[in-house]
Design a protein around this motif. Sequence first.
Motif, PDB file in Angstrom:
ATOM      1  N   PHE A  97      -6.058   0.444  -5.948  1.00  0.00           N
ATOM      2  CA  PHE A  97      -5.982  -0.950  -6.375  1.00  0.00           C
ATOM      3  C   PHE A  97      -6.407  -1.886  -5.253  1.00  0.00           C
ATOM      4  N   THR A  98      -6.029  -1.530  -4.018  1.00  0.00           N
ATOM      5  CA  THR A  98      -6.457  -2.365  -2.899  1.00  0.00           C
ATOM      6  C   THR A  98      -7.976  -2.397  -2.807  1.00  0.00           C
ATOM      7  N   GLY A  99      -8.590  -1.238  -3.093  1.00  0.00           N
ATOM      8  CA  GLY A  99     -10.042  -1.163  -3.020  1.00  0.00           C
ATOM      9  C   GLY A  99     -10.728  -2.167  -3.925  1.00  0.00           C
ATOM     10  N   LEU A 100     -10.119  -2.449  -5.077  1.00  0.00           N
ATOM     11  CA  LEU A 100     -10.694  -3.453  -5.972  1.00  0.00           C
ATOM     12  C   LEU A 100     -10.843  -4.779  -5.242  1.00  0.00           C
ATOM     13  N   GLY A 101      -9.774  -5.167  -4.566  1.00  0.00           N
ATOM     14  CA  GLY A 101      -9.812  -6.429  -3.845  1.00  0.00           C
ATOM     15  C   GLY A 101     -10.845  -6.410  -2.732  1.00  0.00           C
ATOM     16  N   LEU A 102     -10.959  -5.270  -2.051  1.00  0.00           N
ATOM     17  CA  LEU A 102     -11.901  -5.200  -0.935  1.00  0.00           C
ATOM     18  C   LEU A 102     -13.341  -5.286  -1.424  1.00  0.00           C
ATOM     19  N   ALA A 103     -13.618  -4.643  -2.556  1.00  0.00           N
ATOM     20  CA  ALA A 103     -14.972  -4.727  -3.097  1.00  0.00           C
ATOM     21  C   ALA A 103     -15.291  -6.165  -3.479  1.00  0.00           C
ATOM     22  N   LEU A 104     -14.311  -6.868  -4.032  1.00  0.00           N
ATOM     23  CA  LEU A 104     -14.534  -8.266  -4.395  1.00  0.00           C
ATOM     24  C   LEU A 104     -14.771  -9.108  -3.149  1.00  0.00           C
ATOM     25  N   LEU A 105     -13.939  -8.873  -2.121  1.00  0.00           N
ATOM     26  CA  LEU A 105     -14.071  -9.637  -0.882  1.00  0.00           C
ATOM     27  C   LEU A 105     -15.422  -9.381  -0.222  1.00  0.00           C
ATOM     28  N   GLY A 106     -15.802  -8.094  -0.173  1.00  0.00           N
ATOM     29  CA  GLY A 106     -17.031  -7.726   0.531  1.00  0.00           C
ATOM     30  C   GLY A 106     -18.269  -7.868  -0.297  1.00  0.00           C
ATOM     31  N   ARG A 107     -18.141  -8.396  -1.477  1.00  0.00           N
ATOM     32  CA  ARG A 107     -19.261  -8.615  -2.386  1.00  0.00           C
ATOM     33  C   ARG A 107     -20.093  -7.348  -2.555  1.00  0.00           C
ATOM     34  N   ASN A 108     -19.448  -6.220  -2.550  1.00  0.00           N
ATOM     35  CA  ASN A 108     -20.060  -4.929  -2.861  1.00  0.00           C
ATOM     36  C   ASN A 108     -21.112  -4.471  -1.871  1.00  0.00           C
ATOM     37  N   SER A 109     -21.296  -5.187  -0.770  1.00  0.00           N
ATOM     38  CA  SER A 109     -22.274  -4.713   0.207  1.00  0.00           C
ATOM     39  C   SER A 109     -21.557  -3.804   1.206  1.00  0.00           C
ATOM     40  N   PRO A 110     -22.270  -2.790   1.725  1.00  0.00           N
ATOM     41  CA  PRO A 110     -21.612  -1.840   2.637  1.00  0.00           C
ATOM     42  C   PRO A 110     -20.968  -2.538   3.829  1.00  0.00           C
ATOM     43  N   ILE A 111     -21.696  -3.477   4.421  1.00  0.00           N
ATOM     44  CA  ILE A 111     -21.162  -4.180   5.583  1.00  0.00           C
ATOM     45  C   ILE A 111     -20.004  -5.088   5.172  1.00  0.00           C
ATOM     46  N   GLY A 112     -20.201  -5.768   4.046  1.00  0.00           N
ATOM     47  CA  GLY A 112     -19.171  -6.698   3.588  1.00  0.00           C
ATOM     48  C   GLY A 112     -17.853  -5.996   3.322  1.00  0.00           C
ATOM     49  N   VAL A 113     -17.943  -4.842   2.642  1.00  0.00           N
ATOM     50  CA  VAL A 113     -16.713  -4.113   2.336  1.00  0.00           C
ATOM     51  C   VAL A 113     -16.058  -3.623   3.631  1.00  0.00           C
ATOM     52  N   ALA A 114     -16.892  -3.223   4.591  1.00  0.00           N
ATOM     53  CA  ALA A 114     -16.331  -2.778   5.871  1.00  0.00           C
ATOM     54  C   ALA A 114     -15.585  -3.920   6.541  1.00  0.00           C
ATOM     55  N   ALA A 115     -16.214  -5.105   6.533  1.00  0.00           N
ATOM     56  CA  ALA A 115     -15.550  -6.260   7.137  1.00  0.00           C
ATOM     57  C   ALA A 115     -14.244  -6.557   6.413  1.00  0.00           C
ATOM     58  N   ALA A 116     -14.300  -6.501   5.091  1.00  0.00           N
ATOM     59  CA  ALA A 116     -13.098  -6.776   4.306  1.00  0.00           C
ATOM     60  C   ALA A 116     -11.999  -5.775   4.627  1.00  0.00           C
ATOM     61  N   ALA A 117     -12.383  -4.495   4.736  1.00  0.00           N
ATOM     62  CA  ALA A 117     -11.380  -3.468   5.028  1.00  0.00           C
ATOM     63  C   ALA A 117     -10.745  -3.706   6.386  1.00  0.00           C
ATOM     64  N   ILE A 118     -11.563  -4.143   7.343  1.00  0.00           N
ATOM     65  CA  ILE A 118     -11.009  -4.372   8.682  1.00  0.00           C
ATOM     66  C   ILE A 118     -10.080  -5.583   8.674  1.00  0.00           C
ATOM     67  N   VAL A 119     -10.478  -6.631   7.957  1.00  0.00           N
ATOM     68  CA  VAL A 119      -9.599  -7.803   7.863  1.00  0.00           C
ATOM     69  C   VAL A 119      -8.272  -7.407   7.226  1.00  0.00           C
ATOM     70  N   TRP A 120      -8.389  -6.646   6.138  1.00  0.00           N
ATOM     71  CA  TRP A 120      -7.186  -6.226   5.408  1.00  0.00           C
ATOM     72  C   TRP A 120      -6.276  -5.399   6.321  1.00  0.00           C
ATOM     73  N   ALA A 121      -6.893  -4.441   7.008  1.00  0.00           N
ATOM     74  CA  ALA A 121      -6.107  -3.575   7.888  1.00  0.00           C
ATOM     75  C   ALA A 121      -5.509  -4.371   9.042  1.00  0.00           C
ATOM     76  N   THR A 122      -6.268  -5.363   9.526  1.00  0.00           N
ATOM     77  CA  THR A 122      -5.752  -6.185  10.616  1.00  0.00           C
ATOM     78  C   THR A 122      -4.491  -6.913  10.185  1.00  0.00           C
ATOM     79  N   ILE A 123      -4.544  -7.511   8.987  1.00  0.00           N
ATOM     80  CA  ILE A 123      -3.356  -8.218   8.509  1.00  0.00           C
ATOM     81  C   ILE A 123      -2.196  -7.243   8.383  1.00  0.00           C
ATOM     82  N   GLU A 124      -2.514  -6.042   7.863  1.00  0.00           N
ATOM     83  CA  GLU A 124      -1.436  -5.068   7.665  1.00  0.00           C
ATOM     84  C   GLU A 124      -0.795  -4.690   9.001  1.00  0.00           C
ATOM     85  N   VAL A 125      -1.634  -4.416   9.992  1.00  0.00           N
ATOM     86  CA  VAL A 125      -1.099  -4.008  11.294  1.00  0.00           C
ATOM     87  C   VAL A 125      -0.388  -5.182  11.972  1.00  0.00           C
TER      88      VAL A 125
END
Lengths: 434, 382
Positions: free
Chosen positions: B286-314
């Motif tokens: 389910f989290t991945g859905l949000g990350l794909a939306l955030l990263g606009r489905n581009s490989p780099i965008g999703v990576a950035a989104a995942a890092i932002v998400w993980a940063t907030i989590e940590v």
Amino acid sequence: MSFTIDAQTVTSGRPPLLTSARWRIFAIVMVGVAVMSTARIISDNGDLTSSGTFGVALRTAAPIALAGLSGLIAERSGTINIGLEGMMVMGTIFAGWWGWEYGPWMALLGGIIGGMLGGLLMSVATTTFGVNHIVAGVAINLIAPGVARFMASELFVGVQGGSVTSSPGNSGKMGSFTVPFLSGGDLFGWETPDILGWFEDTGWFMVADAAGFMKGMTTAVTWDVLLTIGLFFGMAYFLWHTPLGLRLRFSGERPSAAASLGVSVHKMRYIGMAISGGLAGMGGAVLVLFANRYQENQVAGRGFLGLATMIFGNWMPAGTAAGAGLFGYAQGITLRTNPADVGERPVPCGGNRTRGDRDLHGVPPLDRRRRHSDRVLAGRLLGLLRGRVAEQPARLRHAVRGHADRRLGRGPTAQTARRGRHTVVQGDAVGARP
Amino acid sequence: MFERIWRASIAPLFAAFVAIVISSIALLISGNNPVNAFVEMWKTIDSTAAVVDIINTAVPLYISGVAVAIGFKMNLFNIGSNGQYILAALVAGWAGAEVSLPPLLHVPFVIVVAMTVGGSWALIAGILNVTRNVNVVVSTIMLNYIGIGLSAFLLQQYFRDSESGGLVAQTKVMPESARIPALDPIFEFFGFNFGERVDLLGFLPIAILLGVAYHVLLNRSLFGYELKLSGMNADAAQSAGVNPKRMVLVTLFMSGAVAGMIGLPFLLADPNFYKYGDAFPVTLGFTGLGLALLGRNSPIGVAAAAIVWATIEVATRRLGSLGIPPEIGRILQGSFLLAAVIAYEVVRRRNDAAAAEAAAVATRDDRSPPPTTVNAPIGVTS
């Protein structure tokens, strides 16, 4: 292609008596009762059709039914409400809060308000900013558990009996109602005879099972569930018999046509989403009232189940209620046979939780739905896939003429949807039916 | 180049601003000092160990985002990645522990099993869609429940490690040959030392490879072209000779196959797991859905989104001990997501309007036909 459709509808005409819809439903019900009764006798498990089971089924069906009704209103007004799971979560946290502070009735109100907030938030995204409905819904579903957890940590932590995952419990319980004479309810302090209970106890083939069903529906029904049942009639009346309801559906069917006739489509969709969110939140509140407290992940996918019941029910209130009953019965029988399982199906949707053996319980049977899936889903779902609910002219035709609403998802819509949509539909509309 | 980056990042920056404002308000309402909270968050992530932690957290999130993004590119909403990866992780965990293979074969074997299971599970929705026209959103959502129920049943009945004792239901622990070692030695070779008890988990290179493969598939292959075409205009794609049924099936299979990999960082590379069991994270899909939306489905965008998400989590992990509710992280993530989704849409509309304006001006000037603007669907960068 349009000719096929027309020919089909024209030749159908008035069907012979025994194959008409009403008789078919009656026959299905009778066969169903007979099957259930046989199963009860063979398995020697009275719980299969006992009034207790049906009572619990009604209780567990209510939140799913409300979710389905919520999805129905949203879709009729032109928004696909994938976010209704999140709105239910908002409903549970508000209901847990107000129920703890002010009592059960305020819990119900709080749930409605909480869900409404979620609905309006989603409407801001979808209606005002034009965000894809599924995207916005997914976002709401991800946000709501976070908001709920934050609120819970603020409200319940440090209170006696409360924690991040649970409210301290409602102050007071919702009252209930038992029908006098039929199920032995009180009448001005006089205990009336329990006729259905007597029939149920006889164990007669089919009679006892039907009596069990009736008694379950009429015994100790809490006010919130009664309100839910009332809302189904109320919403059906609202949508099909009031001017506002007509405008709401109009905005959903053909927004551009509605706008050209002076209906404010944006306003209608906001109203639709407010009602939808309110109903979903009330579903959450009913859950809270059942468990008598807010618990994290209490909703556990019931919003999605509601969405499924709505599709199962062909975007009509009666069908939605039937679908919810199916899910409710599945959960009810699980609850009766595994009393320890408090109706909590841990389905991960936001929030971290561990999975245990309980996962297996309460997964509803899906095979019954399959028969309907092609016919029911086809019409709407291609539109859903492309995010284009609004453009289904066949449905508009029915809505404007105000008849044959039961066919909305079937017949022409299903056919045209399967065969490449709009161009065909236009031809169909020109060669209109008598 | 600079302008392009600026235009791509203005919406997320605005969303981040909105998210910070909203969570500050939430903190104020709850009686905490927002400045204090954000300073504490910064302190938490301001260390090498925290950065490694963020990367480790981001890897499965990234895979999850890519899995969904593949479908999103075609406007095919695979909401069922959660069920797909849980089922895949269970079967792969069981199969990986059952066989004995040399290390170079064992890891690929587990990956292939996971991808096959995940893809096949997603394919059910695809087959229902092309044969019976069942909507993908609904069928994938419902398949989540079936998949999760099925995995609980399989774990309990068949895949359970009988030697681990009665109470805990889990698969056997992976043998040595199936484990990917941590990357620390490589970095130590170049002079970076993360410190004691800090492991950069070994699945990172595979995730990066996945991102590259996704990029190549999307932008350098015929299939990727057809995928994007179908997403932009399904009817046009069909009349251009793209077989829509085949596209649905292949895309869903690929999306499910990648989703099947979500659990692998835990199975293959995380010393805390090496098995499928009760503590296994179950909401990553389910989290991945949000990350794909955030990263606009581009490989780099999703990576950035995942890092932002993980940063907030940590960053929010340690807030609880300071009396600040760590749930603020969820508010931060959620409001960021919603604000970003809205901001993307607003930016897209403005771009569309500007393009239309330019087209109008062009026609007025020299009466040449206006350039057609594609009304890009969600997630397709114009």
